[in-house]
Design an enzyme around this catalytic site. Structure first.
Site, PDB file in Angstrom:
ATOM      1  N   ARG A 199     -12.254   3.847  29.476  1.00 23.75           N
ATOM      2  CA  ARG A 199     -12.481   5.307  30.333  1.00 23.75           C
ATOM      3  C   ARG A 199     -12.834   5.128  31.609  1.00 23.75           C
ATOM      4  NH1 ARG A 199     -15.708  10.702  29.391  1.00 23.75           N
ATOM      5  NH2 ARG A 199     -14.497  12.080  30.481  1.00 23.75           N
TER       6      ARG A 199
ATOM      7  N   PHE B 200      -9.938   5.488  16.574  1.00 16.52           N
ATOM      8  CA  PHE B 200      -8.944   6.045  15.684  1.00 16.52           C
ATOM      9  C   PHE B 200      -7.976   5.072  15.099  1.00 16.52           C
ATOM     10  CE2 PHE B 200     -10.587  10.106  17.885  1.00 16.52           C
ATOM     11  CZ  PHE B 200     -11.594  10.044  17.047  1.00 16.52           C
TER      12      PHE B 200
ATOM     13  N   PRO C 179       0.855  -1.098  -0.051  1.00 20.95           N
ATOM     14  CA  PRO C 179       0.065  -0.052   0.027  1.00 20.95           C
ATOM     15  C   PRO C 179       0.948   1.410  -0.088  1.00 20.95           C
ATOM     16  CG  PRO C 179      -0.487  -1.443   1.604  1.00 20.95           C
ATOM     17  CD  PRO C 179       0.519  -2.073   1.099  1.00 20.95           C
ATOM     18  N   LEU C 180       0.618   2.141  -1.010  1.00 27.58           N
ATOM     19  CA  LEU C 180       1.517   3.016  -1.180  1.00 27.58           C
ATOM     20  C   LEU C 180       1.363   4.248  -0.051  1.00 27.58           C
ATOM     21  CD1 LEU C 180       1.003   4.038  -4.946  1.00 27.58           C
ATOM     22  CD2 LEU C 180       2.839   2.644  -3.929  1.00 27.58           C
TER      23      LEU C 180
ATOM     24  N   SER D 276      -5.002  11.511  27.849  1.00 26.14           N
ATOM     25  CA  SER D 276      -6.181  10.472  27.821  1.00 26.14           C
ATOM     26  C   SER D 276      -5.735   9.084  27.615  1.00 26.14           C
ATOM     27  CB  SER D 276      -7.056  10.985  26.634  1.00 26.14           C
ATOM     28  OG  SER D 276      -7.231  12.097  26.693  1.00 26.14           O
TER      29      SER D 276
ATOM     30  N   GLU E  43      -2.347   9.491  13.662  1.00 25.49           N
ATOM     31  CA  GLU E  43      -2.587   7.977  14.016  1.00 25.49           C
ATOM     32  C   GLU E  43      -2.021   7.145  13.034  1.00 25.49           C
ATOM     33  OE1 GLU E  43      -5.820  10.535  16.018  1.00 25.49           O
ATOM     34  OE2 GLU E  43      -5.084  10.092  13.808  1.00 25.49           O
TER      35      GLU E  43
END
Length: 685
Positions: free
Chosen positions: A531, A448, A122-123, A390, A422
């Site tokens: 969380r 994410f 994958p480029l 976080s 990310e």
């Protein structure tokens, strides 16, 4: 007129590369001849005059690294491996793109005899990995190098094309590389202005040089990458002389150089037609009736150049012997890490919890693990995509990895500020994982990790030990709402081969997840963490959790098995009392923190956890895809979440003791007339 150090033998070698590219793709009836033909001069100069490497010992520590980010051009790398004396034969070239060959359609890492540092396809993934390799060198040099002992001094060279530059991951990674001033990174842009669709002018006319200058890169221009070997070498030397920036070499080439279709997209992704193959061979002075021709003098020339390139390893061995005497502690540490072993007793530092201990969010429990392990495992290099407060990924006493000139840290630091990148972070970690003395982990919200999926997949394909600390793992994150609440995310990664997907329910399971992730030598791991606070559970132990699934609450007279992960395990336990008081039903509870590890257990053990005779129902606040391999009925999410306090969201979507109990009752009723209830664990294959 300036005399050149290049002679007819160099021209012959380059044209040999080009004709081999033609023959290899034609023989396979598949492949990309254009870029290898255009990049042949650059590859020849790089491997014959610039890089230090040794085909006899492909993985020696201080070798220069080469990454082919435009992985569709892999026939070029295979040809160079053959000519340079790596264990790759002409017969292997003839097996290009065939099942089980050493020469698949894009570079893969499964053959340690070759110079393929990490897979690319994958480029953009290759250049991101190259940034990781460059960070690995900078960090390792800062930790281990001493006056007179440059244990780590290698360069990372990366070929990339217009397609790589258009992919977002390259922007993320290259932006960070500029900030970090990674002067050992040299990227060669194959500027041929062609992609699959045609001329890049149809979709890509930005000023790449200005873009990279804005990133903080050094720019070198080579106007004629087709024939100007001196200019190419000068470009490499100029790049290597830059000591405070990574370098982009703008190498102008002609795709398919020598073909009748050169300079067009027709030569990009399809073998040349037979008449064009003849044309190319005649043009370059080869017999058009023969294939896979390598003149003996070309083999001899590369053997001579390899002897020069590999001599660096012998000098390195002498230096390392002296280093070992002068710095025994550092050398012992380095050798331990490179042997992929851990310090004796390291696992005793894993936190252990007992029932009644304080309820804590698993993201906080993760931080406690990192606080315990990072001081005793110097190979752990962490970071976060701008979510450190976080994700809780920065351990107490950590120092940032930053260029010393920034005054924000040093290259010896082990915590990387990836920024809001990310995908770039995950791609960079793939490079870090294969550099040598590093185990990388990186944090973001679980939702994410989807941004990073391409790089996560490459980690799995490359058998790389990478750890993704994925917090805020469900609707339990609350008010941020459905844009941030993962529903389908884990179903995607659970479906991916060779990745361990952990969702711990408490402190002991979190410690187990880290133990597994660190000791899974050729498998990446995702740790999905809450969380919200979770209780420390009654039958939870590290040993139990390391089986991937176990009985949390047993009842030999149970009417149903409730199977949960993460935050829903305690919910299942709480539901047991509701089932008994409201429906006169008995339940047993299973925690299944990692499907992939559970699958590795013997069937007899898995059947003891999810037995025959009673129905099993899963409880998990995600999509239910995949659960049918373990349960008869699955209670999960079938819509996106909502914005609001976490307890209210659990109520809205019926993840309460009454909601679970109602569905458990329906499950028992649905199966009560079935004379023999077979465990879903029993499968034909």
């Amino acid at each position: 007129m300036t005399s050149s150090s290049y002679t007819d033998i160099d021209t012959l070698a380059i044209n040999t590369i080009r004709t081999l590219a033609v023959d290899t793709t034609a023989h396979a009836k598949s492949g990309h001849p254009g870029a290898p033909m255009g990049l042949a001069p650059a590859a020849h100069v790089l491997f014959s005059r610039i890089m230090k490497f040794n085909p006899a010992h492909p993985k020696w520590l201080n070798r220069d690294r080469f990454i082919l980010s435009n992985g569709h051009a892999c026939v070029l790398q295979y040809i160079m491996c053959h000519l340079l004396g790596y264990k790759l034969t002409i017969e292997d070239l003839k097996q290009f793109r065939q099942v089980g060959s050493k020469t698949p359609g894009h570079p893969e890492t499964h053959n340690p005899d070759l110079n393929i540092e990490t897979g690319a396809g994958p480029l953009g993934q290759g250049i991101a990995s190259a940034v990781g390799l460059a960070i690995g060198k900078a960090h390792s040099a800062a930790v281990y190098n001493k006056p007179g002992f440059d244990l780590f001094s290698n360069y990372t060279f990366c070929f990339l094309g217009d397609g790589c530059l258009q992919e977002g991951v390259s922007s993320e990674a290259c932006s960070l590389a500029g900030h970090l001033k990674l002067s050992n990174l040299i990227a060669v842009w194959d500027n041929n202005k062609i992609t699959i669709d045609g001329a890049t002018s149809m979709s890509f006319d930005e000023d790449v040089e200005k873009r990279f200058e804005a990133y903080g890169w050094n720019i070198v221009r080579v106007a004629n990458g087709d024939t100007d070997l001196d200019g190419i070498e000068k470009g490499f030397r100029e790049a290597m002389s830059c000591t405070d920036k990574p370098t982009l070499i703008n190498l102008k080439t002609t795709i398919g150089y020598g073909s009748e279709l050169q300079g067009t997209h027709s030569v990009h992704g399809s073998p040349l037609k037979p008449e064009d193959c003849v044309h190319v061979k005649k043009l370059f002075g080869f017999d058009p009736t023969k294939t896979f021709q390598v003149p003996p003098e070309v083999y001899a020339y590369y053997k001579e150049r390899v002897a020069i390139a590999s001599s660096a390893e012998e000098e390195y061995k002498k230096m390392y012997a002296s280093y070992k005497q002068s710095y025994p502690d550092l050398s012992n540490q380095l050798e331990r890490i490179l042997s992929r072993k851990f310090p004796e007793g390291w696992e005793k530092h894993l936190p252990v919890y007992k029932p009644g201990d304080k309820a804590v969010a698993t993201r906080k429990l993760s931080e406690i693990v990192l606080d315990a392990l990072c001081p005793v495992l110097p190979e752990l290099v962490g970071g976060s995509a701008d979510l450190t407060p976080s994700n809780l990924t920065r351990w107490e006493g950590a120092a940032d990895f930053q260029p010393p000139s920034s005054k924000l840290g040093t290259y010896a630091g082990r915590y990387i500020r990836y920024g809001i990148r990310e995908h770039g972070m995950a791609g960079i970690m793939n490079g870090l994982a294969v550099y040598g003395p590093i185990i990388p982990y990186g944090g973001t919200f679980l939702n994410f990790v989807s941004y990073a999926a391409g790089a996560v997949r490459m980690a799995a394909l490359n058998n790389s030990r990478v750890i993704y600390v994925a917090t805020h793992d469900s609707i339990g994150l609350g008010e941020d709402g459905p844009t941030h609440q993962p529903i389908e995310t884990f179903a995607h990664f659970r479906a991916m081969p060779n990745i361990n997907c952990w969702r711990p329910a408490d402190g002991n399971e979190t410690s187990a997840a880290y133990y597994s992730a660190l000791t899974s030598d050729s498998t990446p791991s995702i740790l999905a963490l809450t969380r919200q606070n979770l209780p420390q559970l009654e039958n939870s132990t590290i040993e139990n959790a390391l089986k991937g699934g176990y009985v949390m609450l047993e009842n030999k007279e149970a009417d149903i098995t409730l199977v949960g992960t993460g935050s829903e395990v305690s919910l299942c336990i709480d539901t047991v009392k509701t089932l008994e008081t409201e429906y006169n039903l008995k339940a047993r509870v299973v925690s299944l923190p990692c499907w992939e590890v559970f699958e590795q257990q013997p069937e007899s053990y898995r059947l003891s956890v999810i037995p025959d005779g009673i129905p099993a129902m899963s409880v998990e606040v995600w999509a239910t895809n995949g659960w049918r391999r373990y349960v008869h009925e699955a209670f999960g999410m079938h819509t996106f979440g909502d914005s609001g306090p976490a307890p209210k969201l659990y109520e809205k979507f019926h993840f309460t003791t009454s909601g679970v109990a109602q569905r458990a009752k329906k499950t028992v009723d649905a199966y009560k007339d079935i004379p023999y209830i077979r465990s879903p664990v029993r499968r034909a294959f």
